[in-house]
Each structure stands twice: as structure tokens, then as C-alpha cells.
Scaffold this motif. Structure first.
Motif, PDB file in Angstrom:
ATOM      1  N   UNK A   3       0.832  -1.204   0.000  1.00 14.52           N
ATOM      2  CA  UNK A   3       0.000   0.000   0.000  1.00 14.52           C
ATOM      3  C   UNK A   3       0.863   1.249   0.000  1.00 14.52           C
ATOM      4  N   UNK A   4       1.931   1.225   0.783  1.00 11.50           N
ATOM      5  CA  UNK A   4       2.852   2.361   0.850  1.00 11.50           C
ATOM      6  C   UNK A   4       3.530   2.603  -0.500  1.00 11.50           C
ATOM      7  N   UNK A   5       3.927   1.528  -1.166  1.00 15.49           N
ATOM      8  CA  UNK A   5       4.564   1.651  -2.477  1.00 15.49           C
ATOM      9  C   UNK A   5       3.570   2.179  -3.503  1.00 15.49           C
ATOM     10  N   UNK A   6       2.335   1.715  -3.434  1.00 16.90           N
ATOM     11  CA  UNK A   6       1.301   2.186  -4.360  1.00 16.90           C
ATOM     12  C   UNK A   6       1.012   3.664  -4.134  1.00 16.90           C
ATOM     13  N   UNK A  11       1.612   9.247  -5.857  1.00 18.49           N
ATOM     14  CA  UNK A  11       2.063  10.597  -5.516  1.00 18.49           C
ATOM     15  C   UNK A  11       3.156  11.065  -6.468  1.00 18.49           C
ATOM     16  N   UNK A  12       4.056  10.158  -6.849  1.00 15.07           N
ATOM     17  CA  UNK A  12       5.118  10.516  -7.783  1.00 15.07           C
ATOM     18  C   UNK A  12       4.539  10.889  -9.140  1.00 15.07           C
TER      19      UNK A  12
END
Length: 86
Positions: A3-6, A11-12
Motif C-alpha cells: 500500500x505504501x509503495x502504491x 504521488x510521484x
């Protein structure tokens, strides 16, 4: 993908699109008042610091994944470049 990577990836993507638009509109900054110009400069400096910090974290992760200690499980081994480095 966690979830954090997604969340990071999303955001990027948003930041890159905003950056492209901002760059295209940069000439509009010439029409800002003195105080607005200084506020914009401060905001851009803060954004640059945040991007530089993010780039530093990602560079560290590339180094970690590419380490010799990771062996064939590391990035070079998984990407097929371990033999070329010998």
C-alpha cells in the motif's frame, strides 16, 4: 506492491505531472508581485528539498539492492547482470 509503495507511485505520478505543468507555466512568474515572487521562490525551494530527500532515499535503496552482499538475490543477479560484472 505494498500500500505504501502504491501510494508513493501515485504521488510521484501526480508530482511529475504537476512539475511538467509548472515548468510550462514558469514564465508567468515574471508577472508576480515582489512578495508573491519571494513566496513562490520559498515554495519551490521547499519542494526541491523534498524532491532531493526523496531522490536520496531511492538512491540508497538502489545501492542496497545492488550490494555484493545480496549476491544472486540482489538486483544484478535478478536482472541478469551478475556475470557481466565479473
Amino acid at each position: 506492491m505494498t500500500s505504501s509503495a502504491a501510494t508513493f507511485s501515485t504521488a510521484l505520478e501526480v508530482a511529475l505531472k504537476a512539475n511538467a505543468r509548472l515548468g510550462a507555466e514558469a514564465a508567468g512568474g515574471r508577472g508576480l508581485s515582489d512578495s508573491a515572487l519571494m513566496a513562490a521562490q520559498r515554495s519551490l525551494a521547499e519542494a526541491k528539498r523534498s524532491l532531493d530527500a526523496c531522490a536520496s532515499v531511492l538512491a540508497g535503496e538502489v545501492v542496497r539492492r545492488s550490494s555484493v552482499e545480496a549476491g544472486s538475490a540482489g538486483w544484478p543477479g535478478r536482472r541478469g547482470s551478475a556475470r557481466r560484472r565479473r
